[in-house]
Design a protein around this motif. Structure first.
Motif, PDB file in Angstrom:
ATOM      1  N   LEU A 149     -12.628 -15.822  48.395  1.00 50.14           N
ATOM      2  CA  LEU A 149     -11.740 -15.101  49.313  1.00 50.14           C
ATOM      3  C   LEU A 149     -11.291 -15.984  50.478  1.00 50.14           C
ATOM      4  CD1 LEU A 149     -10.790 -12.135  48.967  1.00 50.14           C
ATOM      5  CD2 LEU A 149     -12.267 -11.540  50.880  1.00 50.14           C
ATOM      6  N   THR A 150     -11.303 -17.299  50.275  1.00 50.26           N
ATOM      7  CA  THR A 150     -10.903 -18.218  51.340  1.00 50.26           C
ATOM      8  C   THR A 150      -9.934 -19.260  50.773  1.00 50.26           C
ATOM      9  OG1 THR A 150     -13.038 -17.967  52.455  1.00 50.26           O
ATOM     10  CG2 THR A 150     -11.694 -19.857  53.089  1.00 50.26           C
ATOM     11  N   LEU A 151      -8.770 -19.350  51.387  1.00 48.31           N
ATOM     12  CA  LEU A 151      -7.781 -20.348  50.998  1.00 48.31           C
ATOM     13  C   LEU A 151      -8.042 -21.649  51.736  1.00 48.31           C
ATOM     14  CD1 LEU A 151      -4.527 -18.167  51.131  1.00 48.31           C
ATOM     15  CD2 LEU A 151      -6.004 -18.597  49.161  1.00 48.31           C
ATOM     16  N   LEU A 152      -7.899 -22.766  51.028  1.00 50.92           N
ATOM     17  CA  LEU A 152      -7.983 -24.089  51.644  1.00 50.92           C
ATOM     18  C   LEU A 152      -6.586 -24.681  51.620  1.00 50.92           C
ATOM     19  CD1 LEU A 152     -11.281 -25.445  50.014  1.00 50.92           C
ATOM     20  CD2 LEU A 152     -10.992 -24.311  52.223  1.00 50.92           C
ATOM     21  N   TRP A 153      -6.078 -24.980  52.826  1.00 56.00           N
ATOM     22  CA  TRP A 153      -4.680 -25.396  52.952  1.00 56.00           C
ATOM     23  C   TRP A 153      -4.572 -26.804  53.488  1.00 56.00           C
ATOM     24  CZ3 TRP A 153      -1.881 -26.753  57.402  1.00 56.00           C
ATOM     25  CH2 TRP A 153      -0.506 -26.957  57.187  1.00 56.00           C
ATOM     26  N   MET A 154      -3.600 -27.531  52.947  1.00 57.28           N
ATOM     27  CA  MET A 154      -3.197 -28.833  53.467  1.00 57.28           C
ATOM     28  C   MET A 154      -1.688 -28.907  53.334  1.00 57.28           C
ATOM     29  SD  MET A 154      -4.758 -30.678  50.120  1.00 57.28           S
ATOM     30  CE  MET A 154      -5.898 -29.275  50.043  1.00 57.28           C
ATOM     31  N   PRO A 155      -0.996 -29.711  54.132  1.00 57.92           N
ATOM     32  CA  PRO A 155       0.463 -29.788  53.992  1.00 57.92           C
ATOM     33  C   PRO A 155       0.867 -30.082  52.548  1.00 57.92           C
ATOM     34  CG  PRO A 155      -0.236 -30.920  55.980  1.00 57.92           C
ATOM     35  CD  PRO A 155      -1.486 -30.555  55.239  1.00 57.92           C
ATOM     36  N   GLY A 156       1.630 -29.156  51.965  1.00 60.13           N
ATOM     37  CA  GLY A 156       2.117 -29.340  50.604  1.00 60.13           C
ATOM     38  C   GLY A 156       1.219 -28.813  49.507  1.00 60.13           C
ATOM     39  N   HIS A 157       0.080 -28.233  49.848  1.00 57.97           N
ATOM     40  CA  HIS A 157      -0.829 -27.782  48.796  1.00 57.97           C
ATOM     41  C   HIS A 157      -1.765 -26.699  49.323  1.00 57.97           C
ATOM     42  CE1 HIS A 157      -2.640 -28.073  44.881  1.00 57.97           C
ATOM     43  NE2 HIS A 157      -3.838 -28.358  45.364  1.00 57.97           N
ATOM     44  N   ILE A 158      -2.251 -25.848  48.380  1.00 57.76           N
ATOM     45  CA  ILE A 158      -3.188 -24.796  48.736  1.00 57.76           C
ATOM     46  C   ILE A 158      -4.013 -24.431  47.509  1.00 57.76           C
ATOM     47  CG2 ILE A 158      -1.748 -22.770  48.185  1.00 57.76           C
ATOM     48  CD1 ILE A 158      -2.685 -21.684  51.014  1.00 57.76           C
ATOM     49  N   GLY A 159      -5.243 -23.987  47.742  1.00 51.72           N
ATOM     50  CA  GLY A 159      -6.123 -23.562  46.658  1.00 51.72           C
ATOM     51  C   GLY A 159      -7.147 -22.581  47.181  1.00 51.72           C
ATOM     52  N   LEU A 160      -8.043 -22.148  46.300  1.00 44.94           N
ATOM     53  CA  LEU A 160      -9.039 -21.131  46.633  1.00 44.94           C
ATOM     54  C   LEU A 160     -10.436 -21.724  46.564  1.00 44.94           C
ATOM     55  CD1 LEU A 160      -9.547 -18.041  47.171  1.00 44.94           C
ATOM     56  CD2 LEU A 160      -9.923 -17.848  44.695  1.00 44.94           C
ATOM     57  N   TYR A 161     -11.199 -21.540  47.646  1.00 45.01           N
ATOM     58  CA  TYR A 161     -12.598 -21.958  47.676  1.00 45.01           C
ATOM     59  C   TYR A 161     -13.422 -20.999  46.831  1.00 45.01           C
ATOM     60  CZ  TYR A 161     -17.323 -22.664  49.548  1.00 45.01           C
ATOM     61  OH  TYR A 161     -18.668 -22.887  49.690  1.00 45.01           O
ATOM     62  N   ILE A 162     -14.207 -21.528  45.872  1.00 41.49           N
ATOM     63  CA  ILE A 162     -14.990 -20.644  45.003  1.00 41.49           C
ATOM     64  C   ILE A 162     -16.492 -20.872  45.118  1.00 41.49           C
ATOM     65  CG2 ILE A 162     -13.089 -20.424  43.353  1.00 41.49           C
ATOM     66  CD1 ILE A 162     -14.651 -22.329  41.495  1.00 41.49           C
ATOM     67  N   GLY A 163     -16.917 -21.713  46.036  1.00 44.42           N
ATOM     68  CA  GLY A 163     -18.349 -21.937  46.231  1.00 44.42           C
ATOM     69  C   GLY A 163     -18.657 -23.415  46.313  1.00 44.42           C
ATOM     70  N   GLU A 164     -19.931 -23.731  46.168  1.00 44.48           N
ATOM     71  CA  GLU A 164     -20.339 -25.128  46.267  1.00 44.48           C
ATOM     72  C   GLU A 164     -21.300 -25.484  45.143  1.00 44.48           C
ATOM     73  OE1 GLU A 164     -23.528 -26.432  47.365  1.00 44.48           O
ATOM     74  OE2 GLU A 164     -24.507 -24.468  47.524  1.00 44.48           O
ATOM     75  N   ASP A 165     -21.338 -26.772  44.848  1.00 48.96           N
ATOM     76  CA  ASP A 165     -22.209 -27.303  43.810  1.00 48.96           C
ATOM     77  C   ASP A 165     -22.881 -28.551  44.347  1.00 48.96           C
ATOM     78  OD1 ASP A 165     -23.233 -27.669  41.028  1.00 48.96           O
ATOM     79  OD2 ASP A 165     -21.915 -29.429  41.078  1.00 48.96           O
TER      80      ASP A 165
END
Length: 507
Positions: free
Chosen positions: A404-420
């Protein structure tokens, strides 16, 4: 970790094979003799009318570029990253989910609640202006002359904008274009980040059933400027039907069905195929049957006025909105979109980074704009600029809500799904990773699909361009799609406002 450390299973994924004609593969040392015989036989075939020679093809291993380790080693299955103890827990309380759904409907049906264009002539012409001083190329990779552009300019009849004020609906999947043509306009094919697939006349895909406001008609009547709930551009007249108030009243209901499976044929009760439904497609519900929803499907009559047909969607393929926003449900939708080809601006009905996010959250009744900068502003934004890379990643893992958290950078975006193992993971659609060769020429290591990676995919590549090719370096902030009251860092509100004041809209 270097590529040589890949396990055998991962290495197998990276070995490419190419079919070659038999003459190219010699079991003897006299390669030149075999090659000469092949050339002679080819020449004789041409002299006899160019009849093709049929030869047995065999598989031979060919050298390939290094794989992206993240994609080869990380499970490309969002369910693998669920926490069993919380996977069924709703991330958004029920009453807030209902409020978000009301906002979704307000945005989705907005084109039918305006009588004047939302976008000015300057805004709808902005994409065209960028082409004026560029060398542009066609689908055959050859340059287009300026007359090609000027002919399209004449067809736009922009001197009379806006010359139309009508409500409409998309009756099939379509595209918004900068100019009234399906032909592409690429920049230099020889430069990294240009050429295919970056057609600079493509704005966005539009799924069938999308409400529209028509603000302008081309000189020949074959194209229209359509304002969708999320963008504006030229659309073929054949892809729309005009609606009136009775149609709107019947179509704009409180009960909506959203597809949770991709590439689903939408057919009416007479088994007539209408268009291919996509995750992100929305339809009014007429009735809920056992195991299925009866839905309304828009179509056009002989006079291009909209009519309503009925069809069925099974509950395995669709859900009544809003679907509960649990990690388990979100992961299921992610898996439906994983490994889908990347599509700049929705080209070929594929998705880019922001359309992937938009479609992913549609079944949950969460409205997201079409561009990544605007998506970053939709929730509670926490800026991450200026942090050292390791601290940035730790901040994301510490504060982000998985799924439920978007990770944004200029020109791109994605969804945080956890950590490994201390590495943050992102679900995103990406074209590739920036590279630079030994003589300084920029390039791309192509991914070209929707994947799960760390925030540093391709970091093992010897020719990765640093720092620009490192996603973690480029990440400027994260957006929690949760109520602001749940965020712990109160100072982030002030930082969010400062950041918003410095940004301008973009793709």
């Amino acid at each position: 970790m270097s590529v040589s450390l890949f396990p055998n299973e991962a290495r197998k994924k990276c070995v490419g094979f190419k079919r070659l004609p038999e003459p190219f593969i010699s079991k003897h040392s006299s390669h030149s003799r075999a090659f000469l015989l092949f050339l002679i036989s080819l020449a004789l075939s041409c002299l006899s009318g160019c009849t093709p020679i049929t030869r047995q093809a065999i598989l031979v291993p060919m050298p390939t570029p290094a794989c992206i380790q993240d994609i080869a080693l990380l499970p490309q299955n969002a369910a693998a990253y669920l926490n069993p103890s919380t996977s069924g827990k709703e991330l958004i309380p029920y009453h807030l989910s209902k409020l978000l759904f009301e906002k979704f409907k307000e945005n989705h049906f907005a084109p039918w609640h305006r009588k004047e264009p939302l976008y000015s002539k300057d805004v709808v012409s902005r994409g065209r202006q960028h082409l004026e001083y560029k060398n542009i190329y066609g689908e055959n990779t050859l340059p287009r002359d300026k007359e090609w552009l000027y002919a399209l300019d004449r067809m736009t009849a922009m001197e009379s904008y806006p010359n139309t004020h009508r409500w409409a609906i998309a009756i099939t999947n379509s595209n918004l274009r900068v100019l009234p043509t399906t032909r592409p306009a690429f920049y230099d094919f020889g430069s990294a980040g240009e050429g295919y697939p970056f057609d600079h006349l493509q704005i966005s895909a539009v799924w069938g059933g999308t409400p529209l406001f028509i603000s302008h008609t081309s000189a020949d009547g074959s194209w229209l400027i359509a304002e969708t709930p999320f963008a504006s551009g030229w659309i073929p007249v054949s892809d729309i039907a005009y609606v009136d108030e009775p149609f709107i009243k019947e179509y704009e209901t409180n009960r909506l069905a959203a597809l949770i499976k991709d590439e689903i044929p939408i057919s009416d009760h007479a088994s007539r195929f209408r268009f291919m439904g996509k995750v992100g497609s929305v339809f009014p519900i007429v009735a809920a049957k056992e195991g299925a929803f009866e839905i309304l499907i828009p179509a056009a009559d002989w006079n291009r006025n909209a009519i309503l047909l009925r069809g069925n969607l099974s509950r395995e393929r669709a859900t009544e909105m809003p679907l509960a926003a649990t990690p388990e449900n979100i992961a299921s939708l992610i898996n439906e979109l994983l490994r889908k080809p990347y599509g700049w601006g929705g080209l070929y009905e594929n998705r880019d980074c922001s359309s992937t996010m938009k479609d992913l959250f549609t079944p949950f009744g969460i409205w997201l704009p079409r561009s990544s900068p605007r998506q970053a502003r939709e929730g509670f934004f926490i800026p991450l600029q200026g942090l050292e890379l390791r601290e940035k990643e730790k901040t994301i893992i510490r504060n982000a809500v998985p799924f439920l958290t978007l990770l944004w950078m200029p020109g791109h975006i994605g969804l945080y799904i956890g950590e490994d193992r201390g590495r943050a993971l992102i679900f995103h659609s990406t074209w590739g990773i920036k590279t630079k060769d030994s003589v300084g020429r920029e390039g791309r290591k192509i991914i070209g699909e929707t994947v799960i990676t760390t925030l540093q995919p391709g970091i093992e590549l010897p020719d990765i361009l640093l720092p620009g090719g490192n996603l973690l370096y480029r990440i400027a902030g994260m957006t929690l799609l949760t109520p602001e009251g749940s965020a712990q860092d109160l100072n982030a509100k002030r930082e969010k406002q400062k950041w918003m004041n410095t940004q301008s809209p973009g793709n």
